[in-house]
Design a protein around this motif. Structure first.
Motif, PDB file in Angstrom:
ATOM      1  N   ALA A   3       0.821  -1.212   0.000  1.00 16.59           N
ATOM      2  CA  ALA A   3       0.000   0.000   0.000  1.00 16.59           C
ATOM      3  C   ALA A   3       0.854   1.259   0.000  1.00 16.59           C
ATOM      4  O   ALA A   3       0.400   2.326  -0.403  1.00 16.59           O
ATOM      5  CB  ALA A   3      -0.922  -0.002   1.220  1.00 16.59           C
ATOM      6  N   ALA A   4       2.111   1.151   0.450  1.00 20.16           N
ATOM      7  CA  ALA A   4       2.986   2.322   0.525  1.00 20.16           C
ATOM      8  C   ALA A   4       3.850   2.480  -0.716  1.00 20.16           C
ATOM      9  O   ALA A   4       4.125   3.597  -1.147  1.00 20.16           O
ATOM     10  CB  ALA A   4       3.869   2.239   1.766  1.00 20.16           C
ATOM     11  N   VAL A   5       4.289   1.373  -1.301  1.00 21.25           N
ATOM     12  CA  VAL A   5       5.225   1.425  -2.430  1.00 21.25           C
ATOM     13  C   VAL A   5       4.435   1.375  -3.727  1.00 21.25           C
ATOM     14  O   VAL A   5       3.793   0.376  -4.034  1.00 21.25           O
ATOM     15  CB  VAL A   5       6.245   0.271  -2.363  1.00 21.25           C
ATOM     16  CG1 VAL A   5       7.179   0.327  -3.562  1.00 21.25           C
ATOM     17  CG2 VAL A   5       7.029   0.331  -1.060  1.00 21.25           C
ATOM     18  N   GLU A   6       4.513   2.446  -4.511  1.00 22.29           N
ATOM     19  CA  GLU A   6       3.742   2.480  -5.752  1.00 22.29           C
ATOM     20  C   GLU A   6       4.551   2.048  -6.968  1.00 22.29           C
ATOM     21  O   GLU A   6       4.008   1.473  -7.902  1.00 22.29           O
ATOM     22  CB  GLU A   6       3.183   3.893  -5.983  1.00 22.29           C
ATOM     23  CG  GLU A   6       4.232   4.981  -6.092  1.00 22.29           C
ATOM     24  CD  GLU A   6       3.601   6.343  -6.339  1.00 22.29           C
ATOM     25  OE1 GLU A   6       2.363   6.407  -6.404  1.00 22.29           O
ATOM     26  OE2 GLU A   6       4.341   7.328  -6.472  1.00 22.29           O
ATOM     27  N   ARG A   7       5.834   2.344  -6.987  1.00 22.08           N
ATOM     28  CA  ARG A   7       6.706   1.948  -8.091  1.00 22.08           C
ATOM     29  C   ARG A   7       8.082   1.624  -7.546  1.00 22.08           C
ATOM     30  O   ARG A   7       8.472   2.103  -6.492  1.00 22.08           O
ATOM     31  CB  ARG A   7       6.814   3.058  -9.143  1.00 22.08           C
ATOM     32  CG  ARG A   7       5.699   3.000 -10.171  1.00 22.08           C
ATOM     33  CD  ARG A   7       6.068   3.791 -11.415  1.00 22.08           C
ATOM     34  NE  ARG A   7       5.151   3.430 -12.488  1.00 22.08           N
ATOM     35  CZ  ARG A   7       5.368   3.626 -13.771  1.00 22.08           C
ATOM     36  NH1 ARG A   7       6.498   4.193 -14.161  1.00 22.08           N
ATOM     37  NH2 ARG A   7       4.499   3.263 -14.677  1.00 22.08           N
ATOM     38  N   LEU A   8       8.836   0.845  -8.308  1.00 18.73           N
ATOM     39  CA  LEU A   8      10.114   0.361  -7.814  1.00 18.73           C
ATOM     40  C   LEU A   8      11.169   0.484  -8.914  1.00 18.73           C
ATOM     41  O   LEU A   8      10.899   0.172 -10.075  1.00 18.73           O
ATOM     42  CB  LEU A   8       9.962  -1.099  -7.387  1.00 18.73           C
ATOM     43  CG  LEU A   8      11.014  -1.721  -6.475  1.00 18.73           C
ATOM     44  CD1 LEU A   8      11.099  -0.975  -5.156  1.00 18.73           C
ATOM     45  CD2 LEU A   8      10.682  -3.192  -6.230  1.00 18.73           C
ATOM     46  N   VAL A   9      12.348   0.944  -8.525  1.00 15.66           N
ATOM     47  CA  VAL A   9      13.511   0.936  -9.414  1.00 15.66           C
ATOM     48  C   VAL A   9      14.619   0.174  -8.704  1.00 15.66           C
ATOM     49  O   VAL A   9      15.036   0.546  -7.600  1.00 15.66           O
ATOM     50  CB  VAL A   9      13.996   2.363  -9.759  1.00 15.66           C
ATOM     51  CG1 VAL A   9      15.216   2.295 -10.678  1.00 15.66           C
ATOM     52  CG2 VAL A   9      12.877   3.170 -10.415  1.00 15.66           C
ATOM     53  N   LEU A  10      15.081  -0.911  -9.311  1.00 20.92           N
ATOM     54  CA  LEU A  10      16.144  -1.740  -8.742  1.00 20.92           C
ATOM     55  C   LEU A  10      17.388  -1.596  -9.603  1.00 20.92           C
ATOM     56  O   LEU A  10      17.368  -1.920 -10.797  1.00 20.92           O
ATOM     57  CB  LEU A  10      15.706  -3.206  -8.689  1.00 20.92           C
ATOM     58  CG  LEU A  10      14.443  -3.494  -7.859  1.00 20.92           C
ATOM     59  CD1 LEU A  10      14.069  -4.976  -7.945  1.00 20.92           C
ATOM     60  CD2 LEU A  10      14.642  -3.082  -6.413  1.00 20.92           C
ATOM     61  N   VAL A  11      18.455  -1.087  -9.009  1.00 27.27           N
ATOM     62  CA  VAL A  11      19.694  -0.807  -9.736  1.00 27.27           C
ATOM     63  C   VAL A  11      20.757  -1.809  -9.301  1.00 27.27           C
ATOM     64  O   VAL A  11      21.189  -1.817  -8.144  1.00 27.27           O
ATOM     65  CB  VAL A  11      20.186   0.626  -9.463  1.00 27.27           C
ATOM     66  CG1 VAL A  11      21.433   0.925 -10.287  1.00 27.27           C
ATOM     67  CG2 VAL A  11      19.084   1.647  -9.766  1.00 27.27           C
ATOM     68  N   ALA A  12      21.142  -2.699 -10.214  1.00 27.69           N
ATOM     69  CA  ALA A  12      22.205  -3.683  -9.945  1.00 27.69           C
ATOM     70  C   ALA A  12      21.957  -4.427  -8.644  1.00 27.69           C
ATOM     71  O   ALA A  12      22.857  -4.617  -7.838  1.00 27.69           O
ATOM     72  CB  ALA A  12      23.564  -2.992  -9.908  1.00 27.69           C
ATOM     73  N   ALA A  13      20.731  -4.841  -8.434  1.00 32.32           N
ATOM     74  CA  ALA A  13      20.339  -5.524  -7.195  1.00 32.32           C
ATOM     75  C   ALA A  13      20.155  -7.006  -7.469  1.00 32.32           C
ATOM     76  O   ALA A  13      19.190  -7.405  -8.117  1.00 32.32           O
ATOM     77  CB  ALA A  13      19.045  -4.921  -6.634  1.00 32.32           C
ATOM     78  N   GLY A  14      21.073  -7.830  -6.955  1.00 28.47           N
ATOM     79  CA  GLY A  14      21.043  -9.268  -7.235  1.00 28.47           C
ATOM     80  C   GLY A  14      20.032 -10.015  -6.393  1.00 28.47           C
ATOM     81  O   GLY A  14      20.380 -11.020  -5.739  1.00 28.47           O
ATOM     82  N   VAL A  15      18.799  -9.556  -6.418  1.00 26.06           N
ATOM     83  CA  VAL A  15      17.751 -10.118  -5.571  1.00 26.06           C
ATOM     84  C   VAL A  15      17.546 -11.602  -5.841  1.00 26.06           C
ATOM     85  O   VAL A  15      17.185 -12.368  -4.937  1.00 26.06           O
ATOM     86  CB  VAL A  15      16.428  -9.335  -5.781  1.00 26.06           C
ATOM     87  CG1 VAL A  15      15.301  -9.931  -4.962  1.00 26.06           C
ATOM     88  CG2 VAL A  15      16.624  -7.864  -5.426  1.00 26.06           C
ATOM     89  N   CYS A  16      17.789 -12.033  -7.076  1.00 21.00           N
ATOM     90  CA  CYS A  16      17.522 -13.421  -7.457  1.00 21.00           C
ATOM     91  C   CYS A  16      18.717 -14.349  -7.267  1.00 21.00           C
ATOM     92  O   CYS A  16      18.682 -15.495  -7.751  1.00 21.00           O
ATOM     93  CB  CYS A  16      17.051 -13.483  -8.906  1.00 21.00           C
ATOM     94  SG  CYS A  16      15.338 -12.951  -9.131  1.00 21.00           S
ATOM     95  N   LEU A  17      19.754 -13.907  -6.589  1.00 22.53           N
ATOM     96  CA  LEU A  17      20.884 -14.812  -6.377  1.00 22.53           C
ATOM     97  C   LEU A  17      20.503 -15.937  -5.417  1.00 22.53           C
ATOM     98  O   LEU A  17      19.597 -15.804  -4.604  1.00 22.53           O
ATOM     99  CB  LEU A  17      22.106 -14.050  -5.859  1.00 22.53           C
ATOM    100  CG  LEU A  17      22.147 -13.542  -4.411  1.00 22.53           C
ATOM    101  CD1 LEU A  17      22.623 -14.612  -3.441  1.00 22.53           C
ATOM    102  CD2 LEU A  17      23.081 -12.335  -4.303  1.00 22.53           C
TER     103      LEU A  17
END
Length: 358
Positions: free
Chosen positions: A164-178
Motif C-alpha cells: 500500500a505504501a510502495v507504488e513503483r520500484l527501481v532496482l539498480v544492480a540488485a542481485g535479488v535473485c541470487l
C-alpha cells in the motif's frame, strides 16, 4: 602508589594526533562535502526512534515551493559500500528539479542508523525504513522506491511487505535473485560468504583495490596507498561485525524459489559489465517478475553505475517515476530478450575470465 596512567585514547598527545589526522583526512573532507551538498539542496536530517530501540537516520526533502504542486515522494536506498550521503549526493538537485521529493535514509548499521535487535535480514531493514517513514510528521502515504545493490534487496522486501505504501520500484544492480548455490557453481569470483565479506568489507589496501577493480568497468588507474588506508580507516572500520552478519543473513540458504513476487511496476537497471552482480541475475529477475518489469542494460558500466553513469542513471529514474501513467518513457531502453541472446551467445572464455564478485 601513583595513580595508573590514563588510557592512550585519553592522553592529550594521542588525542591531538587523532584530531590532526581527522582534519587532514581526504575521506573526512569528502564526507563533509557530501553532507554540505545535501544541506545546500534543502534536505534536512532527522533521527527517527523506533519502538524496538532502533534509530533510523533520515534526510528529509525541502518543502514544495508551490503548495498547489506538491513534490512526488521517492525513497532512495543506498548500497552496501556506502551511506546515504555518499551514494545520492549527485542526484539530489536533478531529482528535485524534476518534481521529486527525495527521502534518503541510512540503512541500519550504516551511517548514523543503529539497532539493538539481533535480526540482520533485509526484511528487518525494510521494516525499519517503513516504520521510520510512517513516523514522520505529514508522512507520505505512497512513494516510489529506488534501491541500489544491497538497497535493492531492502527495496524489494519493502514493496512486498508494504504494497500500500510502495507504488513503483527501481532496482539498480540488485542481485535479488541470487542463490547461495551460485557461489559453489562458479557464477561469482568468490567461493563462499566469508571471502565475499573480506572484499565487501575491506580492511587491507589490496582488498579495496580488488573490490574497486571488480566494481568499475574502468577502474581508476591512480590509487595512492595513503588515500586507500585513509578511506578504510574512516569508512570501513565501523560495525564490521554487524555488516558481516548482514551478508550472511542475505546469502545463507537463499533460494530463488523462496523469493516472493511483487506486483508493483518495476524498472530493473543493470550495468552490462557488472562483475559484482552479473547480468545473469538481472535477466533472472526479469523472468521472475514477468510483465510487470522492464530491464534496461547500461553499456560501458559495471556495478558502480551511480559513479560511472550518473547522468544516465538519473535520467532513467526520473523518466520512470515522474509520469506513472506509462510503463516506461525512455526511448533508448534495451530489449531484455536481445540481452538474453547476447548473454547466451557470449563465449565461455569471456565469462570465465571476468567472473563477477558477488
Amino acid at each position: 602508589m601513583p595513580p595508573p596512567p590514563p588510557p592512550a585514547s585519553l592522553t592529550p598527545a594521542g588525542g591531538g594526533r587523532r584530531r590532526w589526522k581527522h582534519r587532514l583526512s581526504p575521506t573526512v573532507a569528502r564526507d563533509r562535502c557530501y553532507t554540505r551538498s545535501f544541506r545546500s539542496a534543502g534536505l534536512r536530517p532527522a533521527a527517527i526512534p523506533l519502538p524496538d530501540g532502533a534509530v533510523v537516520h533520515l534526510w528529509l526533502p525541502p518543502p514544495a515551493a508551490d503548495p498547489a504542486r506538491p513534490l512526488h515522494p521517492v525513497l532512495l536506498l543506498h548500497g552496501f559500500g556506502a551511506q546515504a550521503t555518499w551514494q545520492w549526493a549527485p542526484f539530489l538537485r536533478p531529482l528535485l528539479a524534476a518534481g521529486l521529493a527525495p527521502y534518503v535514509p541510512d540503512l541500519v548499521f550504516f551511517g548514523a542508523s543503529s539497532s539493538p535487535a539481533a535480526d540482520r535480514s533485509p526484511v528487518y531493514q525494510a521494516a525499519c525504513v517503513a516504520a521510520a517513514m510512517a513516523a514522520l510528521p505529514g508522512a507520505p502515504q505512497r512513494y516510489a522506491v529506488v534501491g541500489v545493490s544491497y538497497g535493492g534487496f531492502v527495496a524489494y522486501h519493502l514493496a512486498h511487505a508494504f504494497p500500500a505504501a510502495v507504488e513503483r520500484l527501481v532496482l539498480v544492480a540488485a542481485g535479488v535473485c541470487l542463490e547461495e548455490a551460485d557461489l559453489a557453481s562458479g557464477l561469482f569470483a568468490v567461493e563462499d560468504i566469508a571471502e565475499a565479506a573480506s572484499l565487501l568489507l575491506p580492511q587491507r589496501p589490496e582488498d579495496l583495490r580488488r573490490l574497486v577493480g571488480l566494481t568499475f568497468c574502468r577502474p581508476p588507474r591512480f590509487m595512492p596507498s595513503c588515500f586507500i588506508r585513509d578511506y578504510i580507516r574512516v569508512m570501513c572500520t565501523e560495525n564490521v561485525k554487524e555488516k558481516t552478519e548482514l551478508l550472511y543473513a542475505l546469502i545463507n540458504g537463499r533460494k530463488l524459489s523462496d523469493l516472493p513476487k511483487i506486483n508493483q511496476q518495476t524498472l530493473i537497471i543493470w550495468g552490462e559489465q557488472d562483475r559484482v552482480f552479473p547480468l545473469e541475475l538481472g535477466l533472472r529477475l526479469k523472468r521472475h517478475l514477468g510483465d510487470t518489469s522492464e530491464l534496461v542494460i547500461v553499456k560501458n558500466a559495471g556495478h558502480a553505475i551511480n559513479r560511472e553513469k550518473p547522468a544516465e542513471l538519473c535520467r532513467l529514474i526520473k523518466n520512470y517515476i515522474v509520469d506513472p501513467s506509462v510503463k516506461y518513457r525512455d526511448d533508448r531502453k534495451a530489449s531484455w530478450k536481445n540481452a538474453i541472446k547476447r548473454f547466451v551467445g557470449s563465449s565461455l572464455r569471456k565469462v570465465d575470465s571476468s567472473r563477477p564478485l558477488l
